[in-house]
Enzyme design. Structure first.
Site, PDB file in Angstrom:
ATOM      1  N   PHE A  82     -32.043 -42.622 -70.642  1.00 24.12           N
ATOM      2  CA  PHE A  82     -32.834 -43.816 -71.156  1.00 24.12           C
ATOM      3  C   PHE A  82     -32.508 -43.977 -72.748  1.00 24.12           C
ATOM      4  O   PHE A  82     -32.967 -45.050 -73.285  1.00 24.12           O
ATOM      5  CB  PHE A  82     -34.040 -42.754 -70.418  1.00 24.12           C
ATOM      6  CG  PHE A  82     -35.073 -42.717 -71.763  1.00 24.12           C
ATOM      7  CD1 PHE A  82     -34.336 -40.569 -72.732  1.00 24.12           C
ATOM      8  CD2 PHE A  82     -35.731 -42.459 -73.164  1.00 24.12           C
ATOM      9  CE1 PHE A  82     -34.643 -39.695 -73.320  1.00 24.12           C
ATOM     10  CE2 PHE A  82     -35.464 -42.128 -74.315  1.00 24.12           C
ATOM     11  CZ  PHE A  82     -35.205 -40.760 -74.395  1.00 24.12           C
ATOM     12  N   LYS A  83     -31.441 -42.692 -72.937  1.00 23.33           N
ATOM     13  CA  LYS A  83     -31.167 -42.819 -74.391  1.00 23.33           C
ATOM     14  C   LYS A  83     -30.300 -44.723 -74.138  1.00 23.33           C
ATOM     15  O   LYS A  83     -30.945 -45.310 -75.671  1.00 23.33           O
ATOM     16  CB  LYS A  83     -29.908 -42.207 -75.140  1.00 23.33           C
ATOM     17  CG  LYS A  83     -30.956 -40.933 -74.975  1.00 23.33           C
ATOM     18  CD  LYS A  83     -31.771 -40.171 -75.594  1.00 23.33           C
ATOM     19  CE  LYS A  83     -31.824 -38.371 -75.781  1.00 23.33           C
ATOM     20  NZ  LYS A  83     -32.384 -37.684 -74.219  1.00 23.33           N
ATOM     21  N   ASP A  84     -29.832 -45.305 -73.719  1.00 24.61           N
ATOM     22  CA  ASP A  84     -28.958 -46.438 -73.896  1.00 24.61           C
ATOM     23  C   ASP A  84     -30.644 -47.874 -74.087  1.00 24.61           C
ATOM     24  O   ASP A  84     -29.858 -48.829 -74.747  1.00 24.61           O
ATOM     25  CB  ASP A  84     -28.712 -46.833 -72.845  1.00 24.61           C
ATOM     26  CG  ASP A  84     -27.630 -46.611 -72.022  1.00 24.61           C
ATOM     27  OD1 ASP A  84     -26.732 -46.325 -72.344  1.00 24.61           O
ATOM     28  OD2 ASP A  84     -27.335 -46.088 -70.559  1.00 24.61           O
ATOM     29  N   THR A 124     -27.421 -38.527 -76.084  1.00 24.64           N
ATOM     30  CA  THR A 124     -27.379 -39.181 -77.099  1.00 24.64           C
ATOM     31  C   THR A 124     -26.348 -39.552 -77.174  1.00 24.64           C
ATOM     32  O   THR A 124     -25.760 -40.771 -77.231  1.00 24.64           O
ATOM     33  CB  THR A 124     -28.164 -38.750 -77.416  1.00 24.64           C
ATOM     34  OG1 THR A 124     -29.430 -38.574 -77.352  1.00 24.64           O
ATOM     35  CG2 THR A 124     -28.290 -39.716 -79.305  1.00 24.64           C
TER      36      THR A 124
END
Ligand SMILES: *Cc1c(COP(=O)(O)O)cnc(C)c1O
Length: 492
Positions: free
Chosen positions: A109-111, A144
């Site tokens: 989800f960091k994308d 991350t």
């Protein structure tokens, strides 16, 4: 709108300056002085696609960047980088929904934020006439790091440096990082855990000065990381309206697998910007420091650190909680400064009953062991044919546990934060299979059993060369950065 430090409201800068600085000079985090309203009516929300919606939310939060620059950042950040046409699909799971946030270029989800951040930094440099290179420093618990490397690789006017706990990430996560190509990237293992890496990186900000570069951060301490995450909460609401699972104005709940408190804080900001949110449910693994805090008001980092099957949540100092303390206390910067001082010096702090009650009006919490989470993976796979990764499974398990004792009114959305294939070993264990020693064999075996497609970016790692081999102790971070900052070119 100004951004101020959580520890001193008289430190005031613009949003683009906050993006460039990352962390305030007093160690505090930047927060908007007044949380803006999203100002969206039903028809508008439904009519916007994800690009428009993300640009809209960003332009509210980052108000000194012009809307064209923000729209271009979103467009250039996301276009062509996701494996699904819908960037963040909302899918049904029983009577709940799952918001899938892992279809980006590194399957985490960091994308969602780190695809956009380099473009926001470039726009902020232009806005402020910054000519120096920006050196992005990042501590990572696993995801991350790769997302930052991928987002910043060969981006103009930036360099990116990632520190990860050498023994604390999954095989695949490590390979994702140490095979990263790009002229401006540097990856370094730390003999320590995520908190050691994060502390080391935070110390760099107050100790390293360089003629060549301006320091900034890609961690969720940077407001430019947080702002794009606010948008997908709105997008999930719009999807549920379109799917007729809710009606306009209905409150919905979000269960968030939490580590550094960034993702869930973005949900809190969405709520404060006007999204109808009931409860935000903070889900932790065996590192249950946040469960204790939200239950009792005591935050105590002096406790055993556990490595779990959900490594991106193996964190004892959740940085973004500082922002919640600031908002929930009615912007009491002096209180925040004192609490953070206590955390530093004594290792713990306690908030007043009144402040705790305010926090509890927005948040529920719970924790889940590896055994419980892995059992959930198996159960959900067998009952629904749905494969969730170990982090998502923590959220699912916590939701079930809370429901055993109390009803949570409203539709509930579980945030799914990673592809199961990043953690194939744990997945196979959960499904009751033996685990091959090799990470790629595990991926293939998981694929054989489930037939869920392997994301291309993970499958292709097998053929990549290892480019980064440095491993240092936490106390060597400052000299390491100092030295690297003076090197003009990193690629040998
Ligand atoms: C980073 C991460 C989390 C935790 O998110 P925070 O914003 O740090 O709370 C959860 N799951 C996965 C897969 C992650 O990469």
């Amino acid at each position: 709108m100004n951004y101020v430090s959580t520890r001193n409201k008289t430190i005031k800068i613009t949003s683009s300056e906050a993006i460039l600085q990352g962390l305030a000079s007093d160690g505090g985090l930047f927060v908007p002085e007044d949380i803006p309203s999203a100002g969206l009516a039903e028809a508008e929300l439904i009519s916007m696609d994800q690009y428009e919606l993300t640009s809209h939310v960003l332009s509210k939060l980052l108000d000194d960047l012009d809307i064209q620059a923000v729209s271009a950042a979103v467009e250039n950040g996301y276009k062509g980088k996701f494996s699904s046409e819908d960037l963040t699909p909302v899918v049904g799971l029983g009577s709940d929904s799952v918001l899938e946030l892992y279809h980006g270029p590194t399957s985490a989800f960091k994308d969602m934020a780190l695809c956009i951040l380099p473009h926001l930094i470039a726009a902020s440099c232009r806005k402020n006439g910054v000519k120096k290179d920006i050196l992005i420093l990042t501590a990572t618990s696993g995801d991350t790091g790769k997302a930052a490397l991928a987002g910043f690789a060969d981006a103009p006017q930036t360099k990116v440096m990632v520190f990860f706990p050498a023994g604390g990430v999954s095989d695949i996560q490590r390979l994702q990082m140490i095979t990263q190509e790009g002229k401006n990237v540097c990856v370094c293992g730390i003999n320590g855990n995520f908190d050691d890496a994060q502390r080391g990186v935070k110390n760099v900000f107050s100790n390293v000065k360089s003629e060549n570069v301006e320091l900034s951060s890609a961690n969720s301490i940077n407001i430019g990381r947080l702002a794009p995450q606010v948008a997908y909460y709105f997008k999930a609401y719009a999807d549920l309206l379109r799917q007729k699972k809710i009606a306009w104005g209905d409150k919905i709940n979000f269960v968030v697998p939490t580590g550094n408190f960034g993702n869930i804080l973005a949900g809190y900001l969405a709520k404060r910007m006007g999204l109808p949110v009931g409860k935000l449910i903070c889900a932790s693994n065996k590192n249950d420091v946040l469960t204790e805090f939200i239950s009792t008001g005591k935050y105590n980092r002096l406790r055993p650190f556990y490595q779990t099957a959900s490594p991106s949540m193996d964190i004892l100092v959740s940085s973004n909680l500082e922002r919640l303390l600031y908002f929930a206390s009615g912007c009491d910067d002096e209180l925040v400064r004192q609490l953070m001082n206590d955390l530093n010096e004594k290792g713990s702090y306690k908030v007043s009953d009144e402040l705790l009650a305010t926090i509890k009006s927005d948040f529920l919490c719970g924790c889940a062991s590896d055994e419980e989470s892995l059992a959930s993976i198996k159960k959900v796979w067998e009952n629904f044919g749905y494969l969730m990764d170990p982090h998502t499974a923590v959220a699912y398990t916590v939701l079930e546990k809370i429901r055993e004792s109390s009803d949570i009114p409203g539709h509930t959305v579980i945030l799914s934060t990673a592809s199961p294939y990043k953690f194939s070993g744990a997945m196979l264990e959960a499904l009751g299979s033996s685990v091959p020693a090799d990470g790629f064999e595990s991926m293939e075996k998981l694929n054989d059993i489930t037939k869920v497609p392997v994301p291309e970016n993970l499958a292709s790692l097998k053929d990549k060369k290892i480019l980064h081999k440095d491993i240092i102790n936490p106390d060597e971070i400052i000299p390491y950065v100092q030295r690297k900052a003076e090197e003009k070119i990193w690629v040998k």
